[in-house]
Design a protein around this motif. Sequence first.
Motif, PDB file in Angstrom:
ATOM      1  N   ARG A  52      15.975  44.038  71.431  1.00 25.59           N
ATOM      2  CA  ARG A  52      16.759  43.342  72.445  1.00 25.59           C
ATOM      3  C   ARG A  52      18.197  43.119  71.978  1.00 25.59           C
ATOM      4  O   ARG A  52      19.149  43.245  72.761  1.00 25.59           O
ATOM      5  N   THR A  53      18.371  42.791  70.707  1.00 24.79           N
ATOM      6  CA  THR A  53      19.712  42.544  70.182  1.00 24.79           C
ATOM      7  C   THR A  53      20.563  43.802  70.250  1.00 24.79           C
ATOM      8  O   THR A  53      21.723  43.765  70.693  1.00 24.79           O
ATOM      9  N   LEU A  54      20.025  44.925  69.825  1.00 28.68           N
ATOM     10  CA  LEU A  54      20.781  46.175  69.830  1.00 28.68           C
ATOM     11  C   LEU A  54      21.078  46.657  71.241  1.00 28.68           C
ATOM     12  O   LEU A  54      22.071  47.352  71.474  1.00 28.68           O
ATOM     13  N   ALA A  55      20.224  46.292  72.178  1.00 26.66           N
ATOM     14  CA  ALA A  55      20.449  46.667  73.572  1.00 26.66           C
ATOM     15  C   ALA A  55      21.393  45.708  74.287  1.00 26.66           C
ATOM     16  O   ALA A  55      21.686  45.891  75.469  1.00 26.66           O
ATOM     17  N   GLY A  56      21.859  44.671  73.574  1.00 23.35           N
ATOM     18  CA  GLY A  56      22.785  43.729  74.169  1.00 23.35           C
ATOM     19  C   GLY A  56      22.135  42.688  75.049  1.00 23.35           C
ATOM     20  O   GLY A  56      22.815  42.025  75.846  1.00 23.35           O
ATOM     21  N   ARG A  57      20.820  42.522  74.903  1.00 30.66           N
ATOM     22  CA  ARG A  57      20.109  41.521  75.701  1.00 30.66           C
ATOM     23  C   ARG A  57      19.862  40.283  74.843  1.00 30.66           C
ATOM     24  O   ARG A  57      19.476  40.404  73.671  1.00 30.66           O
ATOM     25  N   PRO A  58      20.059  39.086  75.387  1.00 37.09           N
ATOM     26  CA  PRO A  58      19.844  37.862  74.599  1.00 37.09           C
ATOM     27  C   PRO A  58      18.420  37.794  74.056  1.00 37.09           C
ATOM     28  O   PRO A  58      17.450  38.045  74.770  1.00 37.09           O
TER      29      PRO A  58
END
Length: 238
Positions: free
Chosen positions: A140-146
Amino acid sequence: MGWEFEDRASEAPHIDRVWRCRTSGVAEMTSVATAHWTFVVWEEDGAVRATVQGPESRAARAPVPCDTEFLGVRFALGASLRTVPMHRLVDGHVPLGEVTRRSFLLAGHRRPLPGYDDAEDLVAALTADRVLIGDPVVGRTLAGRPAGLTPRSVRRHFLASTGLTPQAVGRIERARSAASLLQAGTPISEVVHALGYYDHPHLARSLRRFVGATASGLRPRAPGPMSFLYKPRARPAS
């Protein structure tokens, strides 16, 4: 003399790339920094060998066995082996035991050696046995999602699954992207702007540390054999 390299994508969630390489008359290469770890199989002195090659925090020179064929399974960011702490793998490797031409030993079980076209079978088996796991926080972090966690908690997840901090992963992936763009002929000024470097010296320092080459050395030719600078996708393990 040569360096023949081929790679392919994979739909398996824990695999970033599958590659194979044949060397001939190459004694040394530049090993480019990478945030990923890789399962590597090759034959040397009549024996088949296999190792888990960890993430590499900076570029380095590495010897290459003469006239050798390699197979590599490069794992997605966030995928990790439960049997090997990732921090022990950074800038190192773990040789796998009892390797034959057909199988190797891992986590107490014999596993078939993967091939270029069926590496997904091994990864599926390791996933089913919970030997290979993925961290959704990293994804999620690498995809830009919180991720719904504090920065300190996110950092712990990255260290556990990659052996590196989120900042280190970002710097490595950015340098690899810059090298790929430069090798494709993109002007240096455009690379600086596109990837958010402060200026040309900032890019130059990053390339020296993580790629082992200068911007001018990467354009328009490759500076000798390098570990594989296909464009990073940074696709995380789900």
